[in-house]
Design a protein around this motif. Structure first.
Motif, PDB file in Angstrom:
ATOM      1  N   GLU A 226       0.830  -1.203   0.000  1.00  0.00           N
ATOM      2  CA  GLU A 226       0.000   0.000   0.000  1.00  0.00           C
ATOM      3  C   GLU A 226       0.867   1.257   0.000  1.00  0.00           C
ATOM      4  O   GLU A 226       0.561   2.241  -0.681  1.00  0.00           O
ATOM      5  CB  GLU A 226      -0.927  -0.008   1.215  1.00  0.00           C
ATOM      6  N   VAL A 227       1.968   1.233   0.772  1.00  0.00           N
ATOM      7  CA  VAL A 227       2.879   2.377   0.793  1.00  0.00           C
ATOM      8  C   VAL A 227       3.443   2.636  -0.599  1.00  0.00           C
ATOM      9  O   VAL A 227       3.503   3.782  -1.067  1.00  0.00           O
ATOM     10  CB  VAL A 227       4.019   2.132   1.802  1.00  0.00           C
ATOM     11  N   MET A 228       3.854   1.596  -1.293  1.00  0.00           N
ATOM     12  CA  MET A 228       4.437   1.756  -2.620  1.00  0.00           C
ATOM     13  C   MET A 228       3.418   2.310  -3.609  1.00  0.00           C
ATOM     14  O   MET A 228       3.725   3.192  -4.420  1.00  0.00           O
ATOM     15  CB  MET A 228       4.991   0.420  -3.110  1.00  0.00           C
ATOM     16  N   ARG A 229       2.193   1.809  -3.534  1.00  0.00           N
ATOM     17  CA  ARG A 229       1.144   2.331  -4.431  1.00  0.00           C
ATOM     18  C   ARG A 229       0.845   3.798  -4.132  1.00  0.00           C
ATOM     19  O   ARG A 229       0.654   4.605  -5.041  1.00  0.00           O
ATOM     20  CB  ARG A 229      -0.117   1.482  -4.305  1.00  0.00           C
ATOM     21  N   GLU A 230       0.792   4.151  -2.840  1.00  0.00           N
ATOM     22  CA  GLU A 230       0.501   5.536  -2.461  1.00  0.00           C
ATOM     23  C   GLU A 230       1.577   6.492  -2.983  1.00  0.00           C
ATOM     24  O   GLU A 230       1.257   7.560  -3.512  1.00  0.00           O
ATOM     25  CB  GLU A 230       0.410   5.651  -0.937  1.00  0.00           C
ATOM     26  N   GLU A 231       2.835   6.104  -2.822  1.00  0.00           N
ATOM     27  CA  GLU A 231       3.916   6.982  -3.254  1.00  0.00           C
ATOM     28  C   GLU A 231       3.926   7.148  -4.772  1.00  0.00           C
ATOM     29  O   GLU A 231       4.166   8.242  -5.290  1.00  0.00           O
ATOM     30  CB  GLU A 231       5.264   6.439  -2.769  1.00  0.00           C
ATOM     31  N   ALA A 232       3.666   6.069  -5.498  1.00  0.00           N
ATOM     32  CA  ALA A 232       3.622   6.164  -6.961  1.00  0.00           C
ATOM     33  C   ALA A 232       2.460   7.034  -7.421  1.00  0.00           C
ATOM     34  O   ALA A 232       2.605   7.860  -8.329  1.00  0.00           O
ATOM     35  CB  ALA A 232       3.526   4.775  -7.570  1.00  0.00           C
ATOM     36  N   THR A 233       1.311   6.854  -6.775  1.00  0.00           N
ATOM     37  CA  THR A 233       0.143   7.657  -7.140  1.00  0.00           C
ATOM     38  C   THR A 233       0.372   9.131  -6.826  1.00  0.00           C
ATOM     39  O   THR A 233       0.014  10.014  -7.612  1.00  0.00           O
ATOM     40  CB  THR A 233      -1.105   7.154  -6.390  1.00  0.00           C
ATOM     41  N   ASP A 234       0.993   9.413  -5.676  1.00  0.00           N
ATOM     42  CA  ASP A 234       1.246  10.796  -5.280  1.00  0.00           C
ATOM     43  C   ASP A 234       2.257  11.462  -6.214  1.00  0.00           C
ATOM     44  O   ASP A 234       2.137  12.641  -6.545  1.00  0.00           O
ATOM     45  CB  ASP A 234       1.753  10.835  -3.838  1.00  0.00           C
ATOM     46  N   ARG A 302       9.660   6.091   3.476  1.00  0.00           N
ATOM     47  CA  ARG A 302       8.449   5.641   4.176  1.00  0.00           C
ATOM     48  C   ARG A 302       8.688   4.337   4.922  1.00  0.00           C
ATOM     49  O   ARG A 302       8.232   4.151   6.058  1.00  0.00           O
ATOM     50  CB  ARG A 302       7.313   5.455   3.169  1.00  0.00           C
ATOM     51  N   PHE A 303       9.421   3.415   4.296  1.00  0.00           N
ATOM     52  CA  PHE A 303       9.715   2.133   4.958  1.00  0.00           C
ATOM     53  C   PHE A 303      10.555   2.348   6.223  1.00  0.00           C
ATOM     54  O   PHE A 303      10.311   1.723   7.262  1.00  0.00           O
ATOM     55  CB  PHE A 303      10.452   1.201   4.007  1.00  0.00           C
ATOM     56  N   ASN A 304      11.540   3.242   6.130  1.00  0.00           N
ATOM     57  CA  ASN A 304      12.391   3.495   7.291  1.00  0.00           C
ATOM     58  C   ASN A 304      11.639   4.173   8.426  1.00  0.00           C
ATOM     59  O   ASN A 304      12.062   4.089   9.585  1.00  0.00           O
ATOM     60  CB  ASN A 304      13.598   4.348   6.883  1.00  0.00           C
ATOM     61  N   ASP A 305      10.543   4.841   8.096  1.00  0.00           N
ATOM     62  CA  ASP A 305       9.718   5.469   9.135  1.00  0.00           C
ATOM     63  C   ASP A 305       8.903   4.444   9.917  1.00  0.00           C
ATOM     64  O   ASP A 305       8.321   4.779  10.960  1.00  0.00           O
ATOM     65  CB  ASP A 305       8.776   6.511   8.518  1.00  0.00           C
ATOM     66  N   HIS A 306       8.836   3.200   9.425  1.00  0.00           N
ATOM     67  CA  HIS A 306       8.027   2.160  10.078  1.00  0.00           C
ATOM     68  C   HIS A 306       8.859   0.886  10.223  1.00  0.00           C
ATOM     69  O   HIS A 306       8.546  -0.149   9.622  1.00  0.00           O
ATOM     70  CB  HIS A 306       6.760   1.877   9.266  1.00  0.00           C
ATOM     71  N   PRO A 307       9.918   0.932  11.033  1.00  0.00           N
ATOM     72  CA  PRO A 307      10.759  -0.265  11.203  1.00  0.00           C
ATOM     73  C   PRO A 307      10.026  -1.419  11.870  1.00  0.00           C
ATOM     74  O   PRO A 307      10.462  -2.572  11.760  1.00  0.00           O
ATOM     75  CB  PRO A 307      11.907   0.245  12.083  1.00  0.00           C
ATOM     76  N   ASP A 308       8.923  -1.108  12.566  1.00  0.00           N
ATOM     77  CA  ASP A 308       8.157  -2.173  13.202  1.00  0.00           C
ATOM     78  C   ASP A 308       7.311  -2.958  12.208  1.00  0.00           C
ATOM     79  O   ASP A 308       6.859  -4.071  12.508  1.00  0.00           O
ATOM     80  CB  ASP A 308       7.245  -1.576  14.285  1.00  0.00           C
TER      81      ASP A 308
END
Length: 318
Positions: A226-234, A302-308
């Protein structure tokens, strides 16, 4: 001002033809001795007629080229320029030779015999000329397209009678689809004997591209996708929407039926010790590397912001 030159050329050519007729009729140099065995009136008339042919052909070529350029389509104007050069150049050369020899049928027959002999002597250039006709008619690529012809890859900057000139990308000096600064000349005959890849051809200027990110098995895959889709769309937004519309329109004109997503999509593949997420999106081929770099930056941030929720593989096999 640009139109005055071709119009003036045609006008002067017409005056030369008229003067040749006057010289032939009045024979003003009839009382003068022959020069090198040639009658001065005949020689002068031939010079005037040959000049008329050259001037009229040049003026007509410039006028026709101006009309082609007025359309505003650079690719069409470039193709028209080459065709007009060939047509008016051939007409002018045949006309001058015919005026000089005054034997039209004999000249055409001689040209046929010479052309038959040249066919065997210059096979490769003639093959390139035939390939140019194929490129002009079928248009597998044109000026401004990014293509791969044989082993050469680059942006087309000119398609001449015998060669296609590319502004090289990749090559021996750089990678990642970046221009190297070198110019590559490819014989047109290569088009008839090897594959031609047009990046952005087929009716749509857009191509599908991907970035791949490797994550650990412990990653929340739904969240990562979902993060990857959001960033591409944005990042791509309206441009990708326009690209998808153009892509679907191009597909509608072919018998090919493909499923086209309304936006970016993420495919998942399993590696040796990681999971690979492949983000698929639509972009213009010349902006491919720029978009890819920006997407990597945004997704990894974005991935680094959510290491959990997102973990990266640490295996040496990566």
């Amino acid at each position: 001002m640009n139109r005055l030159v071709p119009v003036g050329s045609v006008a002067v050519g017409a005056l030369c033809a008229l003067a040749a007729g006057v010289v032939t009729t009045a024979a003003p140099a009839a009382t003068l001795p022959a020069l090198g065995g040639y009658d001065l009136d005949v020689a002068l008339a031939k010079v005037l007629l040959a000049s008329a042919v050259v001037l009229v052909c040049y003026g007509a070529y410039r006028l026709a080229l101006g009309l082609a350029r007025s359309s505003g389509n650079k690719r069409r104007a470039h193709n028209a320029r080459n065709v007009l050069r060939l047509v008016f150049g051939t007409v002018g050369a045949v006309g001058v030779l015919a005026v000089a020899t005054q034997q039209w049928l004999g000249l055409l027959f001689s040209l046929g015999v010479v052309g038959f002999a040249i066919t065997f002597a210059l096979q490769q250039p003639l093959l390139s000329l035939i390939a140019w006709v194929y490129i002009t008619v079928k248009q597998p690529y044109g000026v401004g397209d990014r293509v791969r012809i044989g082993e050469a890859k680059g942006d087309v900057i000119e398609v001449d009678f015998l060669v296609t000139t590319l502004w090289e990308i990749n090559g021996e000096l750089v990678s990642s689809n970046q221009p190297s600064g070198r110019v590559v000349t490819v014989p047109n005959s290569v088009v008839l004997s090897s594959e031609v890849v047009n990046f952005g051809g087929g009716g749509s200027p857009y191509v599908w591209n991907e970035i791949a990110v490797q994550v650990a098995y412990e990653t929340d895959l739904d969240f990562a996708r979902e993060v990857m889709r959001e960033e591409a769309t944005d990042l791509l937004g309206e441009e990708m929407a326009r690209g998808i519309a153009a892509y679907r329109e191009a597909l509608a004109d072919t018998p090919v039926e493909l499923e086209v997503h309304d936006g970016p999509s993420v495919n998942v593949t399993q590696g040796e010790s990681w999971v690979e997420l492949r983000l698929r999106y639509l972009t213009h081929p010349r902006r491919g590397q720029r978009v890819k770099n920006r997407l990597y930056e945004r997704v990894l941030e974005r991935f680094n912001d959510h290491p959990d929720r997102v973990a990266f593989p640490v295996s040496r096999n990566r």
